[in-house]
Each structure stands twice: as C-alpha cells, then as structure tokens.
Design a protein around this motif. Structure first.
Motif, PDB file in Angstrom:
ATOM      1  N   UNK A  45      37.519   8.486 -72.792  1.00 38.58           N
ATOM      2  CA  UNK A  45      38.404   9.042 -71.779  1.00 38.58           C
ATOM      3  C   UNK A  45      37.520   9.688 -70.727  1.00 38.58           C
ATOM      4  N   UNK A  46      37.789   9.417 -69.469  1.00 37.87           N
ATOM      5  CA  UNK A  46      37.009   9.989 -68.371  1.00 37.87           C
ATOM      6  C   UNK A  46      37.891  10.992 -67.635  1.00 37.87           C
ATOM      7  N   UNK A  47      37.304  12.158 -67.323  1.00 42.20           N
ATOM      8  CA  UNK A  47      38.029  13.205 -66.599  1.00 42.20           C
ATOM      9  C   UNK A  47      37.247  13.568 -65.345  1.00 42.20           C
ATOM     10  N   UNK A  48      37.914  13.491 -64.210  1.00 39.76           N
ATOM     11  CA  UNK A  48      37.330  14.000 -62.981  1.00 39.76           C
ATOM     12  C   UNK A  48      37.477  15.510 -63.001  1.00 39.76           C
ATOM     13  N   UNK A  49      36.357  16.220 -62.973  1.00 37.19           N
ATOM     14  CA  UNK A  49      36.393  17.671 -63.189  1.00 37.19           C
ATOM     15  C   UNK A  49      35.674  18.401 -62.068  1.00 37.19           C
ATOM     16  N   UNK A  50      36.352  19.384 -61.497  1.00 34.88           N
ATOM     17  CA  UNK A  50      35.762  20.168 -60.414  1.00 34.88           C
ATOM     18  C   UNK A  50      35.745  21.660 -60.720  1.00 34.88           C
ATOM     19  N   UNK A  51      36.315  22.050 -61.840  1.00 38.27           N
ATOM     20  CA  UNK A  51      36.418  23.466 -62.177  1.00 38.27           C
ATOM     21  C   UNK A  51      37.702  24.089 -61.672  1.00 38.27           C
ATOM     22  N   UNK A  52      38.509  23.343 -60.927  1.00 39.28           N
ATOM     23  CA  UNK A  52      39.782  23.863 -60.421  1.00 39.28           C
ATOM     24  C   UNK A  52      40.790  23.980 -61.559  1.00 39.28           C
ATOM     25  N   UNK A  53      41.843  24.714 -61.315  1.00 39.62           N
ATOM     26  CA  UNK A  53      42.898  24.862 -62.319  1.00 39.62           C
ATOM     27  C   UNK A  53      43.486  23.502 -62.688  1.00 39.62           C
ATOM     28  N   UNK A 135      33.748   1.540 -69.959  1.00 34.08           N
ATOM     29  CA  UNK A 135      34.940   0.783 -70.342  1.00 34.08           C
ATOM     30  C   UNK A 135      36.026   1.747 -70.816  1.00 34.08           C
ATOM     31  N   UNK A 136      36.296   2.740 -69.986  1.00 33.58           N
ATOM     32  CA  UNK A 136      37.222   3.818 -70.332  1.00 33.58           C
ATOM     33  C   UNK A 136      38.638   3.306 -70.542  1.00 33.58           C
ATOM     34  N   UNK A 137      39.322   3.957 -71.468  1.00 35.52           N
ATOM     35  CA  UNK A 137      40.725   3.659 -71.712  1.00 35.52           C
ATOM     36  C   UNK A 137      41.586   4.201 -70.577  1.00 35.52           C
ATOM     37  N   UNK A 138      41.199   5.373 -70.075  1.00 31.72           N
ATOM     38  CA  UNK A 138      41.989   6.042 -69.060  1.00 31.72           C
ATOM     39  C   UNK A 138      41.107   7.007 -68.275  1.00 31.72           C
ATOM     40  N   UNK A 139      41.492   7.255 -67.032  1.00 32.82           N
ATOM     41  CA  UNK A 139      40.829   8.228 -66.168  1.00 32.82           C
ATOM     42  C   UNK A 139      41.852   9.313 -65.866  1.00 32.82           C
ATOM     43  N   UNK A 140      41.506  10.562 -66.138  1.00 34.91           N
ATOM     44  CA  UNK A 140      42.409  11.678 -65.878  1.00 34.91           C
ATOM     45  C   UNK A 140      41.887  12.505 -64.715  1.00 34.91           C
ATOM     46  N   UNK A 141      42.793  12.863 -63.818  1.00 32.99           N
ATOM     47  CA  UNK A 141      42.459  13.681 -62.659  1.00 32.99           C
ATOM     48  C   UNK A 141      43.486  14.801 -62.533  1.00 32.99           C
ATOM     49  N   UNK A 142      43.171  15.800 -61.738  1.00 26.65           N
ATOM     50  CA  UNK A 142      44.065  16.942 -61.567  1.00 26.65           C
ATOM     51  C   UNK A 142      45.136  16.739 -60.516  1.00 26.65           C
TER      52      UNK A 142
END
Length: 167
Positions: A45-53, A135-142
């Motif tokens: 699982x990939x997460x785009x992370x910036x430190x925001x809420x 080969x991520x299953x999903x990309x999660x973003x805020x």
C-alpha cells in the motif's frame, strides 16, 4: 476491507466516497506454480504523506487496511509512506526527516511494516512511480474529492486505484 471499515464506522456509503480513482489490477490466468509464487509476494500500500492532518488520516486508513489484510491473507503487507519534496522548494528537504519520523511513529502503534520513501520532483509523478515500482494494490492520499488537482493528475499516471478520505 473498505466494507468492514464502513461497517465499523457506521457510515453507510463512505467507501464509495473514498474511492477517488478506480483502476483494477489486470488479472491473467496463471499456472499453479505461478499462483503459489504470487501468494508469497508482498502486498504493498502506498501513501502520499506530507504531515498534514489529511495525509495522517490517509496513513491511518492504510495502516488499518494493512492490519486487516494481515489477519486474513498469508502474504506480507507493507505500507510505503512517500514524502515528495518539490524540487522548486529546497527548504522543504529539512522538513522531510521530521515528517517521515512522524509517519514511523504512527505506524509503530499498529506494529506493522512501514517503509519511508523520500522523493524529489512533482508529487503525482513521484507517487505514481513508487506505486508502479512496488506494484501497489492501492495508493492512498489525503484528498476528499475526485476534483482535487492531485487526483486529476494521478488519473493519467497511476497504475492502481486511488483512495482518499470520505467527506
């Protein structure tokens, strides 16, 4: 996984709101030996992370999904946190270590596998490249809507479905 989350939260219809971009992984018929090998592969699982809420919320959802997946699947599940530094803003590199440390702290609460990635460039491009490489299953973003600029950029680049936060 999302249906269980919806039931646990008591928020009917929230999973449809979370799915910002649907790109099912292609399925191909595999011989038995290849299926067994596939079963042993890691789920990413990939997460785009910036430190925001909002990105913290996306990371929480990814960690929860990883935990639930570990309970029902034999494969190793890894959450990959990706912090992208805009190459036009070099001052943000100093902030990257703090932000990635924060993500590791959140992940330690779930006792899950977490890999942190620092990339330099355009956010959508870098997130898409990491998702493709793993080969991520999903990309999660805020993000909370399909109309968000990042989601629109990802629509043309990412190889997997994109999940966001329910409104």
């Amino acid at each position: 996984m999302l249906m269980r989350l919806e039931t646990a939260l008591g928020c009917e219809g929230s999973t449809q709101k979370m799915l910002l971009l649907s790109k099912p992984k292609p399925t191909t018929a595999k011989p038995n030996a290849e299926v067994c090998e596939l079963e042993a592969q890691t789920i990413n699982f990939v997460v785009g992370y910036s430190g925001s809420t909002n990105s913290q919320g996306a990371l929480d959802i990814a960690l929860w999904m990883a935990h639930q997946t570990r309970l029902v699947r034999p494969q190793r599940v890894v959450v990959h946190v990706v912090y992208v530094v805009d190459k036009t803003r070099p001052k943000t590199i100093a902030n990257a270590d703090r932000v990635l440390w924060q993500a590791r702290c959140l992940a330690s609460e779930w006792r899950g596998s977490l890999n942190a990635h620092l990339r330099v460039g355009e956010v959508a491009t870098e997130l898409s490249q990491v998702a493709e490489e793993l080969q991520a299953e999903v990309l999660l973003v805020g993000c909370q809507t399909t109309n968000h600029r990042l989601v629109k950029q990802l629509a043309h680049q990412t190889p997997c479905s994109v999940l966001g936060l329910p409104q």
